[in-house]
Design a protein around this motif. Structure first.
Motif, short mmCIF file in Angstrom:
data_model
loop_
_atom_site.label_atom_id
_atom_site.label_comp_id
_atom_site.label_asym_id
_atom_site.label_seq_id
_atom_site.Cartn_x
_atom_site.Cartn_y
_atom_site.Cartn_z
N SER A 19 0.87 -0.58 -0.14
CA SER A 19 0.02 0.09 -0.45
C SER A 19 1.12 1.30 -0.70
O SER A 19 0.31 2.19 -0.74
CB SER A 19 -0.97 -0.23 1.71
N GLU A 20 1.91 1.38 0.35
CA GLU A 20 3.21 2.15 1.10
C GLU A 20 3.42 1.98 -0.81
O GLU A 20 4.11 3.57 -1.04
CB GLU A 20 3.57 2.66 1.87
N ASP A 21 4.01 1.12 -1.28
CA ASP A 21 5.16 1.44 -2.81
C ASP A 21 3.81 1.54 -3.03
O ASP A 21 4.43 2.53 -4.02
CB ASP A 21 4.90 0.06 -2.94
N ALA A 22 2.73 1.75 -3.66
CA ALA A 22 1.79 2.24 -4.04
C ALA A 22 1.26 3.48 -3.83
O ALA A 22 1.63 4.65 -5.68
CB ALA A 22 -0.07 1.62 -4.28
N ARG A 23 1.30 3.86 -2.55
CA ARG A 23 1.12 5.86 -2.72
C ARG A 23 2.86 6.39 -3.39
O ARG A 23 2.26 7.39 -3.33
CB ARG A 23 0.89 5.65 -1.38
N ILE A 24 3.75 5.56 -2.95
CA ILE A 24 4.85 6.82 -3.27
C ILE A 24 4.63 6.33 -4.60
O ILE A 24 4.79 7.74 -5.50
CB ILE A 24 5.96 6.13 -2.60
N THR A 25 4.76 5.56 -5.68
CA THR A 25 4.04 5.50 -6.40
C THR A 25 3.01 6.72 -7.84
O THR A 25 3.60 7.13 -8.46
CB THR A 25 3.89 4.14 -7.35
N GLU A 26 1.85 6.82 -7.12
CA GLU A 26 0.87 7.40 -7.34
C GLU A 26 1.63 7.99 -7.43
O GLU A 26 1.54 9.47 -8.15
CB GLU A 26 -0.39 7.30 -6.82
N LYS A 27 2.64 8.83 -6.20
CA LYS A 27 2.63 10.45 -6.03
C LYS A 27 4.01 10.68 -7.35
O LYS A 27 3.77 11.71 -7.50
CB LYS A 27 3.45 10.73 -4.39
N LEU A 28 4.95 9.60 -7.40
CA LEU A 28 5.37 10.32 -8.25
C LEU A 28 5.37 10.43 -9.66
O LEU A 28 5.52 11.08 -9.78
CB LEU A 28 6.61 9.07 -7.85
N MET A 29 4.19 9.53 -9.73
CA MET A 29 3.65 9.21 -11.50
C MET A 29 2.86 10.58 -11.86
O MET A 29 2.38 10.76 -12.92
CB MET A 29 2.83 8.28 -11.99
N THR A 30 2.73 11.32 -10.56
CA THR A 30 1.73 12.21 -10.99
C THR A 30 2.66 13.69 -10.70
O THR A 30 1.58 14.49 -10.03
CB THR A 30 0.43 12.53 -9.77
#
Length: 75
Positions: A19-30
């Motif tokens: 879940s934390e990885d997904a949040r970080i990924t989403e933040k970086l991708m946007t």
């Protein structure tokens, strides 16, 4: 980045880590600053690769690893 949420047993669960990885990924991708930085790096490396410089190929490989990791992270 450190995992701040921990399970009562003292360690983070796999689900929390994903879940934390997904949040970080989403933040970086946007994040426009991150996207701009990656784009600039790719443009700089492209010239080196076209000139046949090994340093350019090495840097391109590093950038592609980061992008692959971001894209393969389960959201």
């Amino acid at each position: 980045m450190e995992v701040t949420e921990q399970a009562p047993t003292g360690g983070a669960t796999q689900k929390e880590l994903r879940s934390e990885d997904a949040r970080i990924t989403e933040k970086l991708m946007t994040d426009s600053a991150f996207i701009s930085k990656v784009q600039s790096a790719l443009e700089a490396v492209a010239g080196q690769v076209l000139d046949g410089l090994l340093e350019g190929a090495s840097r391109l490989r590093q950038i592609l690893r980061v992008l692959r990791s971001l894209l393969t992270t389960t959201w």
